[in-house]
Structures are given as C-alpha cells and as structure tokens.
Design an enzyme around this catalytic site. Structure first.
Site, short mmCIF file in Angstrom:
data_model
loop_
_atom_site.label_atom_id
_atom_site.label_comp_id
_atom_site.label_asym_id
_atom_site.label_seq_id
_atom_site.Cartn_x
_atom_site.Cartn_y
_atom_site.Cartn_z
N HIS A 144 -0.55 -54.80 -32.29
CA HIS A 144 -0.58 -55.48 -30.92
C HIS A 144 -2.06 -54.94 -30.16
O HIS A 144 -2.33 -55.67 -29.00
CB HIS A 144 0.41 -55.18 -30.25
CG HIS A 144 1.91 -55.84 -30.64
ND1 HIS A 144 1.98 -57.04 -31.01
CD2 HIS A 144 3.14 -55.31 -30.89
CE1 HIS A 144 2.98 -57.27 -31.59
NE2 HIS A 144 3.79 -56.30 -31.46
N ASP A 180 6.38 -58.57 -39.89
CA ASP A 180 7.06 -57.86 -38.84
C ASP A 180 7.68 -59.13 -37.88
O ASP A 180 7.22 -60.14 -37.91
CB ASP A 180 5.96 -57.23 -37.81
CG ASP A 180 6.38 -56.38 -37.06
OD1 ASP A 180 6.78 -56.69 -35.68
OD2 ASP A 180 6.20 -55.04 -37.13
N HIS A 182 7.63 -59.67 -34.77
CA HIS A 182 6.75 -59.83 -33.78
C HIS A 182 5.33 -60.31 -34.26
O HIS A 182 4.73 -59.84 -35.10
CB HIS A 182 6.45 -58.23 -32.89
CG HIS A 182 7.77 -57.88 -32.20
ND1 HIS A 182 8.59 -57.14 -33.02
CD2 HIS A 182 8.18 -58.00 -31.04
CE1 HIS A 182 9.64 -56.71 -32.24
NE2 HIS A 182 9.55 -57.23 -31.03
N ASP A 263 11.31 -54.41 -38.44
CA ASP A 263 12.21 -54.60 -37.56
C ASP A 263 12.92 -56.02 -37.65
O ASP A 263 13.73 -56.49 -36.63
CB ASP A 263 11.31 -54.69 -35.99
CG ASP A 263 9.92 -55.39 -36.07
OD1 ASP A 263 9.80 -55.81 -37.13
OD2 ASP A 263 9.26 -55.40 -35.34
#
Length: 385
Positions: A144, A180, A182, A263
């Site tokens: 990110h 992931d 995200h 995650d």
C-alpha cells in the site's frame, strides 16, 4: 505475438533461499494495532523447529539506505520517516503531509528501520535471482505504500523495489500477482502504465482501500478481480485457472513476484474471505513453472497462528519439504507459545491451529458476480491474443 523470456545460463537451478531478519521479532506497531502480532519470527522459528531452515538457506535482510529509497519514494518523505523515528513523535505537518503518526500508521521505535529492512530484503532478492531460482521473503509485501506517504500500515513499498531490482538484474518483464485480501493500490500506482509489468490482483470486493475495481485496467496489463465476501478455495481456484495462469502464461515473464497475504484465511480478523492455505498453495504451484525467477513475499495477515502456519507451509513447499499431517512437538510448541491480545484476555486458538500447518480445504460457493468478472477478464485475454 507472445514475447519470449530472457534465457538464463544453463545449469542446475540454485537452491531456494529464505530472507529474514530479527528486526521483525523485536518490533511492533503497538499493543492496540493489528500488526502487534508476531509473524516473520514465527515463520523462522517454526521452519527451524521442523528442520526446514538450515543456515545455508537463510539470508539476513540488509537495510536499504535512504538514498536507495528515492527510486520510488520522495526524498522529503524518506527524510520525514527517518526524522519521526528518531524523534519518537510526528508533527502535525508530518501527519498531514505524509500520514505518519496516524491510527493506521503509528509512530513506533522501528518505524523506519523495519520497512527499510523489508525494502533491503526485496532488493537482495532481485540480486539473488539474477541467475534464476526461488526466494521466500515473508517480511515483504507492504503493497500500500505511496511515494510520499504511508498508507494502510505500509510505510515503504517493498514490492515496488522487488520489481525494480529484478529488472535491474536482468528480468525485462515481471509479472506481479497479489492474492492479499486488500487491493495492491501502491504497486498499481507505480506500474499501471508500464507495459513490461503485468499486475494481477485478487482481493475481497469492497475491502479497504476500495480500489482495484474490475474495470481498472491501466494500459492493458492490469487485471483486477474482486472476490465476493466469504469466497472460499474454489473461488480462488477459478481465479487461478481462468485469469491468473492464462494471463501470466501469455505475458511470458522473466520473473514472477507473488504477494501471498494471509488475510484471506478464514481466521483473519481484518477481512471476510474464507480460504484455507490450499488456496494460496494452489496459486503458488501454478505460477512456479511459468518463469525462471520466483519471489514469494508475505503481505497482510493479522492472526498470528494462521499467518505463521501459511507462510511456513509456503516455505516448505518451495524448499521441497513434505508437509506433515501433524506437527511434531517442537513445532507445536512454537505455536502454543504465541499470544494474541485482542483487548481482553489472551485468545487461545482452537487445537487445529496448533497441530497442523494446513486446514482441510474450504471449497465455498462461487457467486454469479465472480463468474461474470472472470468472464470479463477472460474476454480481455482472448482479445489480446
């Protein structure tokens, strides 16, 4: 016409290598933060307890120098990150301009040294893979980070530096695959317009930062596939077989970077996907023969038992180990010693998170929105042939 990968020198493939550091054992984002949990240190300890991490296979990650970080991050941001770590607090200007000292990106004693170690490991991986091979860097995957600010627990963007390092060491075309929960907004910001970098991201639909929509395509080498909430292993297998592997095969990369965030596992508190570790290992096995260089990074993962088990299983598979049905007592002791303070008494995991590296497969349902998304991306691939 499908491009050809750059040929590597003939000879036996180098042994798989593991990049780690003790900085992850001694640092935490704070007692209240999702990244308060041990992760990389658990993988190291668990792999050693299993006899899977001899000294010859381990490399200590260097710390990237500030000047090297400006290949992606701005000099002002790098200086601010160093300054805030040294001072132990962030000014209002640092919070406003660089998102340092916020709830997501708090001030902690290693807030520069820890992510700089991740970047150093990614740069080392690029060099180690110059002649081909496999590297596992569980401390990497902070996807990110933005050029001038911290973002989503990520102060620096080591996947960007991994791609840059691979290119600097002979990989003209790099495929970056991110599974992931995200979206990989920082990596996409860096390479969405680079035709020699393929970006593929599967992630939970609507999950923060709410980027990575199906129709976000960059210059044609960006494939985003949002997965419906509670998607299980079958959903990832569909994404793998219909989108990820065909796209990578067509791209014919010289190197693959797999960001293997944990995650998406059922037990993770920061997402609502329903994978078992079989979902991740299936993607890994599918990608492994598609390029002469493979770097597998970590990423998200906020349940200490599930993330430690998954990334250890990945190293076991990469290094040719047979994954045991039941962990031996020494390995179970590593997992038993973990504690997860969640605002109340320490959480004690169910026995399955102690006794085994992998849970039973979790097939789940494949929803219509996912089938439609897969059909859309498959159509894009057919149109590019």
């Amino acid at each position: 016409m499908t491009p050809m990968p750059i040929p590597l020198p003939r000879g036996p493939a180098p042994a798989p290598l593991f990049i780690g550091s003790e900085v992850y054992r001694g640092s935490s984002y704070g007692d209240w933060h999702p990244l308060r949990v041990p992760r990389v240190s658990t993988v190291i300890d668990l792999a050693r307890a299993l006899g899977w991490l001899p000294r010859a296979d381990y490399r200590t990650s260097p710390r990237a120098r500030p000047a090297a970080l400006t290949a992606f991050h701005t000099p002002d941001y790098v200086a601010a990150l160093e300054r805030v770590e040294a001072a132990g607090w962030a000014s209002e200007a640092d919070r406003e301009r660089h998102a340092l000292g916020t709830v997501s990106n708090p001030v902690f004693p290693e807030m520069f040294r820890r992510p700089a170690t991740g970047v150093g490991g990614a740069m080392l991986a690029g060099a180690l893979l110059a002649q081909g091979g496999v590297v596992h860097q569980p401390g990497g995957g902070t996807h990110h980070g933005m050029p001038d600010r911290a973002n989503g627990f990520c102060y620096l963007n080591d996947p960007v530096f991994a791609i840059l390092a691979l290119k600097a060491h002979g990989a003209r075309r790099v495929a970056y695959v991110d599974i992931d929960a995200h979206p990989c907004d920082g990596v996409e910001a860096a390479f969405a317009r680079d035709p020699e970098v393929l970006l593929i991201s599967t992630h939970e639909a609507g999950r923060w930062p709410r980027t990575g929509a199906l129709h976000d395509e960059g210059v044609g080498q960006v494939f985003n596939l949002p997965l419906p909430k509670f998607s299980g292993d079958d959903a990832m297998a569909l994404a793998r077989d219909a989108v990820i592997l065909p796209a990578v095969q067509r791209f014919a990369p010289d190197a693959v970077v797999l960001q293997c965030g944990a995650d998406g596992l059922r037990e993770d508190p920061q997402a609502r996907l329903d994978f078992s570790g079989h979902a991740h290992l299936g993607v890994l096995e599918g990608l492994r023969p598609l390029a002469p260089r493979l770097l597998v990074q970590g990423g998200g993962g906020y349940n200490p038992w599930s993330v430690g088990r998954l990334w250890t299983a990945i190293w076991g598979r990469l290094s040719g180990q047979e994954l045991p049905d039941l962990l031996p007592p020494e390995a179970q002791a590593v997992l038993t010693a973990l504690r997860f303070q969640a605002g109340a008494p320490s959480v004690i995991p169910p026995p399955g998170l102690i006794a085994r590296l992998l849970d039973a497969p979790r097939p789940g349902q494949i929803e219509g929105d996912l089938r439609a998304g897969v059909q859309h991306l498959a159509g894009r691939l057919r149109a590019q042939v």
